[in-house]
Design a protein around this motif. Sequence first.
Motif, PDB file in Angstrom:
ATOM      1  N   TYR A   1       0.672  -1.089   0.040  1.00 49.10           N
ATOM      2  CA  TYR A   1       0.181   0.137   0.162  1.00 49.10           C
ATOM      3  C   TYR A   1       0.939   1.026   0.117  1.00 49.10           C
ATOM      4  O   TYR A   1       1.783   1.380   0.543  1.00 49.10           O
ATOM      5  CB  TYR A   1      -0.986   0.067   1.026  1.00 49.10           C
ATOM      6  N   ALA A   2       0.450   2.393  -0.732  1.00 47.88           N
ATOM      7  CA  ALA A   2       0.563   3.661  -0.452  1.00 47.88           C
ATOM      8  C   ALA A   2       0.433   4.097   0.880  1.00 47.88           C
ATOM      9  O   ALA A   2      -0.947   3.655   1.270  1.00 47.88           O
ATOM     10  CB  ALA A   2       0.304   4.435  -1.688  1.00 47.88           C
ATOM     11  N   MET A   3       0.831   4.986   1.438  1.00 48.46           N
ATOM     12  CA  MET A   3       0.300   5.542   2.795  1.00 48.46           C
ATOM     13  C   MET A   3       0.327   7.111   2.805  1.00 48.46           C
ATOM     14  O   MET A   3       1.223   7.551   2.075  1.00 48.46           O
ATOM     15  CB  MET A   3       1.440   5.004   3.941  1.00 48.46           C
ATOM     16  N   GLY A   4      -0.653   7.754   3.231  1.00 49.64           N
ATOM     17  CA  GLY A   4      -0.757   9.119   3.330  1.00 49.64           C
ATOM     18  C   GLY A   4      -1.246   9.617   4.568  1.00 49.64           C
ATOM     19  O   GLY A   4      -1.546   8.820   5.592  1.00 49.64           O
ATOM     20  N   TRP A   5      -0.743  10.736   4.921  1.00 46.87           N
ATOM     21  CA  TRP A   5      -1.253  11.716   6.221  1.00 46.87           C
ATOM     22  C   TRP A   5      -2.223  12.665   5.629  1.00 46.87           C
ATOM     23  O   TRP A   5      -2.018  13.557   4.602  1.00 46.87           O
ATOM     24  CB  TRP A   5       0.050  12.195   6.664  1.00 46.87           C
TER      25      TRP A   5
ATOM     26  N   ALA B   1       2.456  11.708   1.469  1.00 49.28           N
ATOM     27  CA  ALA B   1       2.260  10.395   1.070  1.00 49.28           C
ATOM     28  C   ALA B   1       3.349   9.831   0.536  1.00 49.28           C
ATOM     29  O   ALA B   1       4.447  10.687  -0.099  1.00 49.28           O
ATOM     30  CB  ALA B   1       1.040  10.435   0.145  1.00 49.28           C
ATOM     31  N   ASN B   2       3.569   8.587   0.617  1.00 50.82           N
ATOM     32  CA  ASN B   2       4.693   7.910  -0.130  1.00 50.82           C
ATOM     33  C   ASN B   2       3.987   6.521  -0.716  1.00 50.82           C
ATOM     34  O   ASN B   2       3.024   5.898  -0.171  1.00 50.82           O
ATOM     35  CB  ASN B   2       5.825   7.751   0.853  1.00 50.82           C
ATOM     36  N   ASN B   3       4.970   5.911  -1.616  1.00 45.69           N
ATOM     37  CA  ASN B   3       4.662   4.744  -2.156  1.00 45.69           C
ATOM     38  C   ASN B   3       4.912   3.338  -1.183  1.00 45.69           C
ATOM     39  O   ASN B   3       5.444   3.538  -0.237  1.00 45.69           O
ATOM     40  CB  ASN B   3       4.870   4.651  -3.487  1.00 45.69           C
ATOM     41  N   TRP B   4       4.675   2.230  -1.583  1.00 48.02           N
ATOM     42  CA  TRP B   4       5.095   1.045  -1.078  1.00 48.02           C
ATOM     43  C   TRP B   4       6.187   1.092  -0.439  1.00 48.02           C
ATOM     44  O   TRP B   4       6.820   0.439   0.674  1.00 48.02           O
ATOM     45  CB  TRP B   4       4.663  -0.018  -1.878  1.00 48.02           C
ATOM     46  N   SER B   5       7.671   1.639  -1.248  1.00 47.68           N
ATOM     47  CA  SER B   5       8.677   1.455  -0.939  1.00 47.68           C
ATOM     48  C   SER B   5       9.396   2.542  -0.348  1.00 47.68           C
ATOM     49  O   SER B   5      10.515   2.740  -0.030  1.00 47.68           O
ATOM     50  CB  SER B   5       9.707   1.150  -2.180  1.00 47.68           C
ATOM     51  N   GLY B   6       8.455   3.633   0.191  1.00 44.43           N
ATOM     52  CA  GLY B   6       9.014   4.739   0.530  1.00 44.43           C
ATOM     53  C   GLY B   6       9.392   5.981  -0.574  1.00 44.43           C
ATOM     54  O   GLY B   6       9.512   7.141   0.080  1.00 44.43           O
TER      55      GLY B   6
ATOM     56  N   ILE C   1      -2.232   3.929  -4.513  1.00 46.05           N
ATOM     57  CA  ILE C   1      -1.209   4.751  -5.161  1.00 46.05           C
ATOM     58  C   ILE C   1      -1.037   6.062  -4.001  1.00 46.05           C
ATOM     59  O   ILE C   1      -2.042   6.782  -3.569  1.00 46.05           O
ATOM     60  CB  ILE C   1      -1.356   5.049  -6.673  1.00 46.05           C
ATOM     61  N   PRO C   2       0.077   6.782  -4.061  1.00 40.58           N
ATOM     62  CA  PRO C   2       0.395   7.982  -3.467  1.00 40.58           C
ATOM     63  C   PRO C   2      -0.144   9.074  -4.022  1.00 40.58           C
ATOM     64  O   PRO C   2       0.701   9.556  -5.014  1.00 40.58           O
ATOM     65  CB  PRO C   2       1.998   7.988  -3.295  1.00 40.58           C
ATOM     66  N   VAL C   3      -1.216   9.512  -3.717  1.00 38.36           N
ATOM     67  CA  VAL C   3      -1.965  10.760  -4.280  1.00 38.36           C
ATOM     68  C   VAL C   3      -2.307  11.668  -3.096  1.00 38.36           C
ATOM     69  O   VAL C   3      -2.459  11.271  -2.015  1.00 38.36           O
ATOM     70  CB  VAL C   3      -2.989  10.330  -5.081  1.00 38.36           C
ATOM     71  N   THR C   4      -2.761  12.779  -3.791  1.00 36.07           N
ATOM     72  CA  THR C   4      -3.396  13.763  -2.725  1.00 36.07           C
ATOM     73  C   THR C   4      -4.840  13.627  -2.461  1.00 36.07           C
ATOM     74  O   THR C   4      -5.235  14.287  -1.459  1.00 36.07           O
ATOM     75  CB  THR C   4      -2.940  15.360  -3.239  1.00 36.07           C
TER      76      THR C   4
END
Length: 122
Positions: A32-36, A50-55, A101-104
């Motif tokens: 998973y991508a992760m977001g704050w 946000a970042n993707n699965w590998s940072g 995915i890492p998106v806004t």
Amino acid sequence: QVQLVESGGGLVQAGGSLRLSCAASGGTFSGYAMGWFRQAPGKEREFVAANNWSGGSILYADSVKGRFTISRDNAKRTVYLQMNSLKPEDTAVYYCAAGPIPVTGEAWYDYWGQGTQVTVSS
């Protein structure tokens, strides 16, 4: 199904620092991508980082660039938000979220934590 639990919020003076953590259980965290995101009183929730699965593929809101850093440790199933040079306008409930995915846009995130309060005093 992924469960997310944030921690690390609190009260800090302007100019101080906090590190938020978001621990994941269930599912495949590294997939998973992760977001704050954050939501201040009386305002809509807004994207922070946000970042993707590998940072990688890191995104930041303009308001936090140069002050906040997102990172993750897949072995610990945890994503972090290091917040430096905090301002009173950073006061909000901070949420972490997991998505493909890492998106806004928050609509892209499937799983959300319950939030942790950050209060910055002037």
